[in-house]
Scaffold this active site. Sequence first.
Site, PDB file in Angstrom:
ATOM      1  N   HIS A  71       0.837  -1.201   0.000  1.00 15.67           N
ATOM      2  CA  HIS A  71       0.000   0.000   0.000  1.00 15.67           C
ATOM      3  C   HIS A  71       0.865   1.242   0.000  1.00 15.67           C
ATOM      4  O   HIS A  71       1.992   1.251   0.490  1.00 15.67           O
ATOM      5  CB  HIS A  71      -0.955   0.026   1.208  1.00 15.67           C
ATOM      6  CG  HIS A  71      -0.288  -0.134   2.540  1.00 15.67           C
ATOM      7  ND1 HIS A  71       0.159  -1.348   3.012  1.00 15.67           N
ATOM      8  CD2 HIS A  71       0.014   0.774   3.504  1.00 15.67           C
ATOM      9  CE1 HIS A  71       0.705  -1.181   4.205  1.00 15.67           C
ATOM     10  NE2 HIS A  71       0.639   0.100   4.528  1.00 15.67           N
ATOM     11  N   HIS A  99       0.726   5.280   1.162  1.00 17.42           N
ATOM     12  CA  HIS A  99       0.051   6.340   1.916  1.00 17.42           C
ATOM     13  C   HIS A  99       0.154   7.615   1.096  1.00 17.42           C
ATOM     14  O   HIS A  99       1.269   8.059   0.776  1.00 17.42           O
ATOM     15  CB  HIS A  99       0.749   6.596   3.255  1.00 17.42           C
ATOM     16  CG  HIS A  99       0.745   5.436   4.207  1.00 17.42           C
ATOM     17  ND1 HIS A  99      -0.073   5.398   5.316  1.00 17.42           N
ATOM     18  CD2 HIS A  99       1.461   4.286   4.229  1.00 17.42           C
ATOM     19  CE1 HIS A  99       0.151   4.278   5.987  1.00 17.42           C
ATOM     20  NE2 HIS A  99       1.081   3.584   5.351  1.00 17.42           N
TER      21      HIS A  99
HETATM   22  P1  AMP Z   1       1.487   0.612   7.561  1.00 13.56           P
HETATM   23  O1  AMP Z   1       1.799   0.875   8.998  1.00 13.56           O
HETATM   24  O2  AMP Z   1       2.349   1.353   6.598  1.00 13.56           O
HETATM   25  O3  AMP Z   1       1.427  -0.870   7.274  1.00 13.56           O
HETATM   26  O4  AMP Z   1       0.033   1.211   7.310  1.00 13.56           O
HETATM   27  C1  AMP Z   1      -1.151   0.568   7.640  1.00 13.56           C
HETATM   28  C2  AMP Z   1      -2.189   1.623   7.757  1.00 13.56           C
HETATM   29  O5  AMP Z   1      -3.465   1.006   7.754  1.00 13.56           O
HETATM   30  C3  AMP Z   1      -2.125   2.454   9.035  1.00 13.56           C
HETATM   31  O6  AMP Z   1      -1.910   3.825   8.715  1.00 13.56           O
HETATM   32  C4  AMP Z   1      -3.485   2.228   9.693  1.00 13.56           C
HETATM   33  O7  AMP Z   1      -3.989   3.392  10.321  1.00 13.56           O
HETATM   34  C5  AMP Z   1      -4.323   1.800   8.518  1.00 13.56           C
HETATM   35  N1  AMP Z   1      -5.487   0.991   8.858  1.00 13.56           N
HETATM   36  C6  AMP Z   1      -5.530  -0.092   9.669  1.00 13.56           C
HETATM   37  N2  AMP Z   1      -6.776  -0.604   9.700  1.00 13.56           N
HETATM   38  C7  AMP Z   1      -7.530   0.171   8.874  1.00 13.56           C
HETATM   39  C8  AMP Z   1      -8.901   0.158   8.486  1.00 13.56           C
HETATM   40  N3  AMP Z   1      -9.767  -0.777   8.940  1.00 13.56           N
HETATM   41  N4  AMP Z   1      -9.340   1.117   7.646  1.00 13.56           N
HETATM   42  C9  AMP Z   1      -8.497   2.076   7.183  1.00 13.56           C
HETATM   43  N5  AMP Z   1      -7.186   2.124   7.496  1.00 13.56           N
HETATM   44  C10 AMP Z   1      -6.717   1.184   8.337  1.00 13.56           C
END
Ligand code: AMP
Length: 114
Positions: A100, A102
């Site tokens: 993913h 950001h």
């Molecule tokens: P990373 O730490 O780069 O793996 O990013 C994962 C991201 O997913 C974090 O910024 C979380 O806030 C986000 N996240 C986790 N669960 C959800 C969800 N159910 N809906 C939207 N974002 C989420």
Amino acid sequence: MNDCLFCKIIAGAIPSERVYEDSYAYAFRDISPQAPVHVLIVPKAHLSGLDGLTGAEDRLLADLLRAAHTIAVQEGIDGSGYRLISNCGPDACQSVHHLHFHLLGGKQLSEKMD
Ligand code: AMP
């Protein structure tokens, strides 16, 4: 992948606030936003992260980057600027093992990247 959070979101099994979708990509607002605009852009096909890439996904990666720009325009931050980040592995605090990006913007972001 059955136990992947983002695969469940893409499938609609877990709710999300969708901001963009095409054949290959799905994008939705981060549940814990770090900026006024904080969108996650994910491939619909499960890929674990940048370290899982083989080269076969090059076209998909280009599509995801183009989607990021489209979303920035949609969110009205293409002129003010934005940042695109993909966390990979433990030192980068990757918490969801589905590739993913950001997309962050809507405020002056820090010069520091950590
Ligand atoms: P990373 O730490 O780069 O793996 O990013 C994962 C991201 O997913 C974090 O910024 C979380 O806030 C986000 N996240 C986790 N669960 C959800 C969800 N159910 N809906 C939207 N974002 C989420």
